[in-house]
Design a protein around this motif. Sequence first.
Motif, short mmCIF file in Angstrom:
data_model
loop_
_atom_site.label_atom_id
_atom_site.label_comp_id
_atom_site.label_asym_id
_atom_site.label_seq_id
_atom_site.Cartn_x
_atom_site.Cartn_y
_atom_site.Cartn_z
N ASN A 99 -13.83 -14.03 27.39
CA ASN A 99 -13.28 -13.67 28.70
C ASN A 99 -13.79 -12.29 29.12
OD1 ASN A 99 -11.40 -14.20 30.93
ND2 ASN A 99 -10.33 -12.40 30.14
N LEU A 100 -14.18 -12.18 30.41
CA LEU A 100 -14.64 -10.92 30.97
C LEU A 100 -13.88 -10.63 32.26
CD1 LEU A 100 -18.54 -10.99 30.65
CD2 LEU A 100 -16.99 -9.44 29.48
N ILE A 101 -13.52 -9.38 32.45
CA ILE A 101 -12.93 -8.95 33.70
C ILE A 101 -14.02 -8.28 34.53
CG2 ILE A 101 -11.18 -7.52 34.83
CD1 ILE A 101 -10.04 -9.81 33.19
N TYR A 102 -14.22 -8.75 35.75
CA TYR A 102 -15.25 -8.22 36.64
C TYR A 102 -14.57 -7.47 37.77
CZ TYR A 102 -19.17 -8.31 39.96
OH TYR A 102 -20.15 -7.97 40.84
N SER A 103 -14.94 -6.22 37.94
CA SER A 103 -14.26 -5.36 38.91
C SER A 103 -15.26 -4.75 39.89
CB SER A 103 -13.51 -4.24 38.17
OG SER A 103 -12.82 -3.40 39.06
N ILE A 104 -14.89 -4.74 41.18
CA ILE A 104 -15.70 -4.10 42.22
C ILE A 104 -14.82 -3.08 42.94
CG2 ILE A 104 -17.08 -4.41 44.31
CD1 ILE A 104 -17.55 -7.29 43.49
N CYS A 105 -15.31 -1.85 43.04
CA CYS A 105 -14.58 -0.79 43.74
C CYS A 105 -15.45 -0.21 44.85
CB CYS A 105 -14.20 0.34 42.77
SG CYS A 105 -12.96 -0.11 41.55
N ARG A 106 -14.88 -0.13 46.03
CA ARG A 106 -15.53 0.57 47.14
C ARG A 106 -14.83 1.93 47.24
NH1 ARG A 106 -14.60 0.35 52.89
NH2 ARG A 106 -16.48 0.94 54.06
N VAL A 107 -15.60 2.98 46.96
CA VAL A 107 -14.99 4.30 46.78
C VAL A 107 -15.58 5.31 47.76
CG1 VAL A 107 -14.38 6.08 45.10
CG2 VAL A 107 -14.82 3.75 44.32
N LYS A 108 -14.71 6.12 48.33
CA LYS A 108 -15.11 7.22 49.20
C LYS A 108 -15.02 8.52 48.41
CE LYS A 108 -13.68 9.65 53.44
NZ LYS A 108 -12.70 9.64 54.55
N PHE A 109 -16.14 9.23 48.30
CA PHE A 109 -16.16 10.52 47.62
C PHE A 109 -16.32 11.61 48.68
CE2 PHE A 109 -17.54 7.55 44.37
CZ PHE A 109 -16.81 7.97 43.27
N SER A 110 -15.36 12.53 48.74
CA SER A 110 -15.42 13.63 49.70
C SER A 110 -15.81 14.91 48.96
CB SER A 110 -14.06 13.82 50.38
OG SER A 110 -13.73 12.68 51.15
N PHE A 111 -16.81 15.60 49.49
CA PHE A 111 -17.32 16.84 48.91
C PHE A 111 -16.79 18.01 49.76
CE2 PHE A 111 -20.10 13.40 47.88
CZ PHE A 111 -20.55 13.63 46.60
N LYS A 127 -11.33 -1.97 30.68
CA LYS A 127 -12.16 -0.88 31.18
C LYS A 127 -13.09 -1.29 32.33
CE LYS A 127 -11.73 2.06 27.24
NZ LYS A 127 -10.70 1.22 26.66
N ALA A 128 -12.91 -2.46 32.90
CA ALA A 128 -13.80 -2.91 33.98
C ALA A 128 -13.73 -1.98 35.18
CB ALA A 128 -13.46 -4.34 34.39
N THR A 129 -12.51 -1.59 35.58
CA THR A 129 -12.35 -0.70 36.73
C THR A 129 -12.88 0.70 36.42
OG1 THR A 129 -10.43 -1.94 37.51
CG2 THR A 129 -10.69 0.29 38.34
N ASN A 130 -12.66 1.17 35.18
CA ASN A 130 -13.20 2.47 34.78
C ASN A 130 -14.72 2.49 34.93
OD1 ASN A 130 -10.59 2.87 34.07
ND2 ASN A 130 -10.95 3.23 31.90
N LYS A 131 -15.37 1.40 34.49
CA LYS A 131 -16.82 1.32 34.59
C LYS A 131 -17.27 1.28 36.04
CE LYS A 131 -17.67 -0.94 30.14
NZ LYS A 131 -18.21 -2.14 29.46
#
Length: 213
Positions: free
Chosen positions: A73-85, A107-111
């Motif tokens: 079993n594998l957990i597949y995670s996709i994150c759309r992230v906004k990085f503000s500088f 750790k899928a989301t961490n990755k």
Amino acid sequence: MESPKIYSALSAVMAEIGHIGKEKRNQQQGFMYRGIDDVMNALQPALVKHNVSIVPEVLEHTREERTTAKGGNLIYSICRVKFSFYADDGSSVSAIVVGEGMDSGDKATNKAMSVAFKYACFQTFCIPTEEMQDPDAETHEPSKPAPKQQEKAKDGALTAEQIKELKLAAGGDVELLKRAFSQNGYKSSADAPSTALNALLHSIQQELKLPWE
């Protein structure tokens, strides 16, 4: 009107960083990559020196379960992230990136977050993989460029072991292999040099959406 400080601060950080080489090796597929620790170790001193902080904000997050070829079993995670500088005068610019991660545990989301951060920094600061060489460091005598066919012959074709590695990476999917060769400008395994192995593995990995970490 004084311009926002963030622009000069980002330029100053960029000047401090230098290159970050691909020193890490993916154990399953053999390609080289730049790890999240490499990025943080290179960036942190420059960010502190020029008073730049980075704040992440997850805009979208999706997860799904997948099954490996061996039935795991594998957990597949996709994150759309906004990085503000942010600069110390409160001015800021933002970068929105998508990170993908896969893990058999938690750790899928961490990755996915790590991948998103890496590429936000790579693209915002234009971080090269190799040190820029001074043009006066060496002198070359002009000569005729070698024909492409001669260059391929010099490199040598893919070996039987390399072809076996590509088939294993693609899970025996012939169409996936064909697409990987086509994306890299080759008609088949007979047309590709042995030096193209990492690029082909990368293309297969991208189609399968495997994690970089």
